[in-house]
Design an enzyme around this catalytic site. Structure first.
Site, PDB file in Angstrom:
ATOM      1  N   ASP A 109       0.839  -1.191   0.000  1.00 46.32           N
ATOM      2  CA  ASP A 109       0.000   0.000   0.000  1.00 46.32           C
ATOM      3  C   ASP A 109       0.880   1.249   0.000  1.00 46.32           C
ATOM      4  O   ASP A 109       1.704   1.436   0.888  1.00 46.32           O
ATOM      5  CB  ASP A 109      -0.876   0.003   1.261  1.00 46.32           C
ATOM      6  CG  ASP A 109      -1.803   1.208   1.293  1.00 46.32           C
ATOM      7  OD1 ASP A 109      -2.847   1.151   0.623  1.00 46.32           O
ATOM      8  OD2 ASP A 109      -1.470   2.203   1.959  1.00 46.32           O
ATOM      9  N   TYR A 123       2.783   9.837  -0.027  1.00 44.85           N
ATOM     10  CA  TYR A 123       3.769   9.314   0.929  1.00 44.85           C
ATOM     11  C   TYR A 123       5.192   9.682   0.500  1.00 44.85           C
ATOM     12  O   TYR A 123       5.643   9.289  -0.578  1.00 44.85           O
ATOM     13  CB  TYR A 123       3.648   7.785   1.082  1.00 44.85           C
ATOM     14  CG  TYR A 123       2.324   7.305   1.657  1.00 44.85           C
ATOM     15  CD1 TYR A 123       1.458   8.173   2.318  1.00 44.85           C
ATOM     16  CD2 TYR A 123       1.935   5.979   1.532  1.00 44.85           C
ATOM     17  CE1 TYR A 123       0.254   7.744   2.838  1.00 44.85           C
ATOM     18  CE2 TYR A 123       0.724   5.528   2.052  1.00 44.85           C
ATOM     19  CZ  TYR A 123      -0.106   6.428   2.697  1.00 44.85           C
ATOM     20  OH  TYR A 123      -1.304   5.996   3.204  1.00 44.85           O
ATOM     21  N   SER A 161     -10.989   5.883  -0.110  1.00 45.11           N
ATOM     22  CA  SER A 161     -10.410   5.826   1.228  1.00 45.11           C
ATOM     23  C   SER A 161     -10.981   6.981   2.045  1.00 45.11           C
ATOM     24  O   SER A 161     -11.144   8.088   1.520  1.00 45.11           O
ATOM     25  CB  SER A 161      -8.880   5.931   1.139  1.00 45.11           C
ATOM     26  OG  SER A 161      -8.304   5.899   2.419  1.00 45.11           O
ATOM     27  N   GLN A 221     -10.753   2.141   2.141  1.00 44.95           N
ATOM     28  CA  GLN A 221      -9.655   2.032   3.116  1.00 44.95           C
ATOM     29  C   GLN A 221      -9.915   3.043   4.230  1.00 44.95           C
ATOM     30  O   GLN A 221      -9.981   4.242   3.980  1.00 44.95           O
ATOM     31  CB  GLN A 221      -8.311   2.299   2.421  1.00 44.95           C
ATOM     32  CG  GLN A 221      -7.148   2.070   3.351  1.00 44.95           C
ATOM     33  CD  GLN A 221      -5.773   2.272   2.703  1.00 44.95           C
ATOM     34  OE1 GLN A 221      -4.956   3.029   3.212  1.00 44.95           O
ATOM     35  NE2 GLN A 221      -5.507   1.576   1.604  1.00 44.95           N
ATOM     36  N   PRO A 230      -3.980  -0.294  12.087  1.00 42.57           N
ATOM     37  CA  PRO A 230      -4.621  -1.366  12.848  1.00 42.57           C
ATOM     38  C   PRO A 230      -4.032  -1.616  14.239  1.00 42.57           C
ATOM     39  O   PRO A 230      -4.724  -2.162  15.096  1.00 42.57           O
ATOM     40  CB  PRO A 230      -4.393  -2.598  11.957  1.00 42.57           C
ATOM     41  CG  PRO A 230      -3.135  -2.285  11.205  1.00 42.57           C
ATOM     42  CD  PRO A 230      -3.171  -0.807  10.962  1.00 42.57           C
ATOM     43  N   SER A 269       5.416  -1.679   9.401  1.00 41.14           N
ATOM     44  CA  SER A 269       6.479  -1.844  10.383  1.00 41.14           C
ATOM     45  C   SER A 269       7.839  -1.712   9.713  1.00 41.14           C
ATOM     46  O   SER A 269       8.028  -2.154   8.570  1.00 41.14           O
ATOM     47  CB  SER A 269       6.375  -3.215  11.052  1.00 41.14           C
ATOM     48  OG  SER A 269       7.489  -3.405  11.886  1.00 41.14           O
ATOM     49  N   ILE A 276       7.393  -7.444  11.215  1.00 43.33           N
ATOM     50  CA  ILE A 276       6.875  -7.698   9.853  1.00 43.33           C
ATOM     51  C   ILE A 276       6.476  -9.178   9.729  1.00 43.33           C
ATOM     52  O   ILE A 276       5.410  -9.512   9.215  1.00 43.33           O
ATOM     53  CB  ILE A 276       7.931  -7.286   8.790  1.00 43.33           C
ATOM     54  CG1 ILE A 276       8.052  -5.754   8.765  1.00 43.33           C
ATOM     55  CG2 ILE A 276       7.593  -7.839   7.414  1.00 43.33           C
ATOM     56  CD1 ILE A 276       9.193  -5.200   7.918  1.00 43.33           C
ATOM     57  N   GLU A 336       5.855 -11.249  12.329  1.00 44.00           N
ATOM     58  CA  GLU A 336       4.748 -11.527  13.261  1.00 44.00           C
ATOM     59  C   GLU A 336       3.407 -11.073  12.666  1.00 44.00           C
ATOM     60  O   GLU A 336       2.394 -11.763  12.801  1.00 44.00           O
ATOM     61  CB  GLU A 336       4.985 -10.802  14.600  1.00 44.00           C
ATOM     62  CG  GLU A 336       6.071 -11.455  15.444  1.00 44.00           C
ATOM     63  CD  GLU A 336       6.468 -10.643  16.680  1.00 44.00           C
ATOM     64  OE1 GLU A 336       7.366 -11.093  17.397  1.00 44.00           O
ATOM     65  OE2 GLU A 336       5.889  -9.559  16.914  1.00 44.00           O
TER      66      GLU A 336
HETATM   67  N1  NAP Z   1      -5.686   5.864   3.641  1.00 45.34           N
HETATM   68  C1  NAP Z   1      -5.215   6.611   4.611  1.00 45.34           C
HETATM   69  O1  NAP Z   1      -5.640   7.760   4.812  1.00 45.34           O
HETATM   70  C2  NAP Z   1      -4.156   6.054   5.520  1.00 45.34           C
HETATM   71  C3  NAP Z   1      -3.824   6.732   6.711  1.00 45.34           C
HETATM   72  C4  NAP Z   1      -2.856   6.163   7.552  1.00 45.34           C
HETATM   73  C5  NAP Z   1      -2.231   4.971   7.193  1.00 45.34           C
HETATM   74  N2  NAP Z   1      -2.558   4.369   6.000  1.00 45.34           N
HETATM   75  C6  NAP Z   1      -1.891   3.113   5.574  1.00 45.34           C
HETATM   76  O2  NAP Z   1      -1.930   2.179   6.615  1.00 45.34           O
HETATM   77  C7  NAP Z   1      -0.623   1.710   6.925  1.00 45.34           C
HETATM   78  C8  NAP Z   1      -0.529   1.374   8.401  1.00 45.34           C
HETATM   79  O3  NAP Z   1      -0.978   2.422   9.195  1.00 45.34           O
HETATM   80  P1  NAP Z   1      -0.091   3.159  10.300  1.00 45.34           P
HETATM   81  O4  NAP Z   1       1.346   3.121   9.933  1.00 45.34           O
HETATM   82  O5  NAP Z   1      -0.765   4.466  10.520  1.00 45.34           O
HETATM   83  O6  NAP Z   1      -0.381   2.308  11.623  1.00 45.34           O
HETATM   84  P2  NAP Z   1      -0.060   0.840  12.146  1.00 45.34           P
HETATM   85  O7  NAP Z   1       0.366  -0.055  11.038  1.00 45.34           O
HETATM   86  O8  NAP Z   1      -1.228   0.452  12.959  1.00 45.34           O
HETATM   87  O9  NAP Z   1       1.124   1.097  13.184  1.00 45.34           O
HETATM   88  C9  NAP Z   1       2.450   1.243  12.822  1.00 45.34           C
HETATM   89  C10 NAP Z   1       3.267   1.286  14.114  1.00 45.34           C
HETATM   90  O10 NAP Z   1       3.057   0.080  14.843  1.00 45.34           O
HETATM   91  C11 NAP Z   1       4.271  -0.568  15.116  1.00 45.34           C
HETATM   92  N3  NAP Z   1       4.084  -2.009  14.881  1.00 45.34           N
HETATM   93  C12 NAP Z   1       3.613  -2.613  13.758  1.00 45.34           C
HETATM   94  N4  NAP Z   1       3.553  -3.938  13.900  1.00 45.34           N
HETATM   95  C13 NAP Z   1       3.997  -4.197  15.159  1.00 45.34           C
HETATM   96  C14 NAP Z   1       4.192  -5.393  15.910  1.00 45.34           C
HETATM   97  N5  NAP Z   1       3.891  -6.594  15.394  1.00 45.34           N
HETATM   98  N6  NAP Z   1       4.688  -5.291  17.181  1.00 45.34           N
HETATM   99  C15 NAP Z   1       4.994  -4.089  17.708  1.00 45.34           C
HETATM  100  N7  NAP Z   1       4.825  -2.927  17.053  1.00 45.34           N
HETATM  101  C16 NAP Z   1       4.345  -2.973  15.783  1.00 45.34           C
HETATM  102  C17 NAP Z   1       5.280   0.001  14.159  1.00 45.34           C
HETATM  103  O11 NAP Z   1       6.539   0.071  14.787  1.00 45.34           O
HETATM  104  P3  NAP Z   1       7.824  -0.778  14.237  1.00 45.34           P
HETATM  105  O12 NAP Z   1       8.231  -0.146  12.960  1.00 45.34           O
HETATM  106  O13 NAP Z   1       8.790  -0.628  15.337  1.00 45.34           O
HETATM  107  O14 NAP Z   1       7.348  -2.193  14.065  1.00 45.34           O
HETATM  108  C18 NAP Z   1       4.733   1.397  13.868  1.00 45.34           C
HETATM  109  O15 NAP Z   1       5.223   2.321  14.828  1.00 45.34           O
HETATM  110  C19 NAP Z   1       0.283   2.858   6.479  1.00 45.34           C
HETATM  111  O16 NAP Z   1       1.584   2.410   6.210  1.00 45.34           O
HETATM  112  C20 NAP Z   1      -0.415   3.319   5.217  1.00 45.34           C
HETATM  113  O17 NAP Z   1      -0.067   2.470   4.135  1.00 45.34           O
HETATM  114  C21 NAP Z   1      -3.515   4.877   5.199  1.00 45.34           C
END
Ligand code: NAP
Length: 235
Positions: A9, A14, A105, A127, A158, A201, A207, A209
């Site tokens: 994604d 970005y 989205s 999304q 998530p 991540s 990644i 896990e």
């Molecule tokens: N459409 C939209 O408007 C929109 C908005 C926001 C996000 N997104 C998309 O959604 C994706 C994910 O969202 P997000 O980055 O906001 O939130 P996220 O995936 O819920 O959280 C990312 C954070 O969680 C940590 N993490 C992930 N897996 C983990 C695990 N198994 N154990 C411990 N910590 C973990 C990561 O740290 P580490 O790196 O240390 O693992 C990072 O700091 C984005 O990359 C983007 O592609 C879309």
């Protein structure tokens, strides 16, 4: 990619396009066949008119160094946008083979329905932010509507919530499955009909896990316990 992920994604927004460049580079450098990955990218809210939609897509394809996008989303609605005009562009991209599928989205119910009317091909996803503590799109009816109308929910952000490490119910269920609370938070999402998720991540262990979390089977009782383990707006 080495772990087995096939859905990536990204968005023109970005890192001002650099994320798309990296995704494209990763596919090329791992010699992965284009048809073996599914690339989602997004057009930004300020580009929601016919010409800009076409230009944004061309620029994304150039940065990805690919000749088509699997799924092209409107990243956010914008005030005053002309959805009809944007979909004229999006429909052309599908007809021209530059985009395989369309989606949206951060769209609320009214806009989802309008998009379905304007799109010549099915809207395959909305999304949205969706996680154990964030039920905004459950409460506004989007989740149920999408589930009933064959639109996938792609749950973003998530696992990024403060209580992930300390919620008692989540901790107990994680222990019972020899999993981490983060994995259970992901399993709770993908156990639901028509829900997929896109955790992010930088950490190789996380990644892996997150990938393995897809195999965790939660019981109906555990799903209900998790549904009820957060108060409204309790992060
Ligand atoms: N459409 C939209 O408007 C929109 C908005 C926001 C996000 N997104 C998309 O959604 C994706 C994910 O969202 P997000 O980055 O906001 O939130 P996220 O995936 O819920 O959280 C990312 C954070 O969680 C940590 N993490 C992930 N897996 C983990 C695990 N198994 N154990 C411990 N910590 C973990 C990561 O740290 P580490 O790196 O240390 O693992 C990072 O700091 C984005 O990359 C983007 O592609 C879309």
């Amino acid at each position: 990619m080495e772990v087995g992920y096939t859905h990536f994604d990204t968005a023109e927004y970005y890192a001002a396009g650099h994320s798309e460049e990296l995704v494209g580079r990763a596919v090329r450098e791992t010699k992965t066949k284009r048809e073996d990955v599914f690339i989602t990218t997004k057009v930004s809210p300020e580009h929601l008119n016919y010409n800009d939609v076409l230009n944004s897509c061309e620029n994304s394809l150039r940065r990805l160094k690919m000749d088509y996008i699997d799924l092209y989303l409107i990243h956010w609605p914008s005030i005053g946008m002309k959805l009809e005009d944007a979909f004229r562009g999006l429909n052309k991209l599908v007809r021209d083979g530059k985009v395989k599928h369309l989606g949206v989205s951060n769209f609320k119910l009214k806009l989802v329905k309008q998009s379905q009317e304007l799109s010549e091909t099915p809207i395959i996803t909305n999304q949205i932010p969706y996680s154990l503590p964030n039920r905004t799109y459950v409460e506004n009816g989007v989740l149920e509507y999408c589930q009933q109308n064959d639109i996938l929910i792609t749950a973003y952000t998530p696992v990024k919530f403060r209580s992930v490490r300390v919620n008692k119910t989540l901790g107990e269920i994680a222990k019972a499955h020899a999993a981490t609370p983060f994995q259970i938070a992901l399993a709770w999402l993908v156990m639901q009909p028509r829900v997929i998720t896109i955790p992010m991540s930088f950490n190789p262990q996380h990644i892996k896990e997150n990938f393995d979390a897809a195999e965790i089977q939660l019981s109906a009782k555990e799903m209900t316990q998790l549904n009820n383990a957060w108060d409204k707006n309790d992060d």
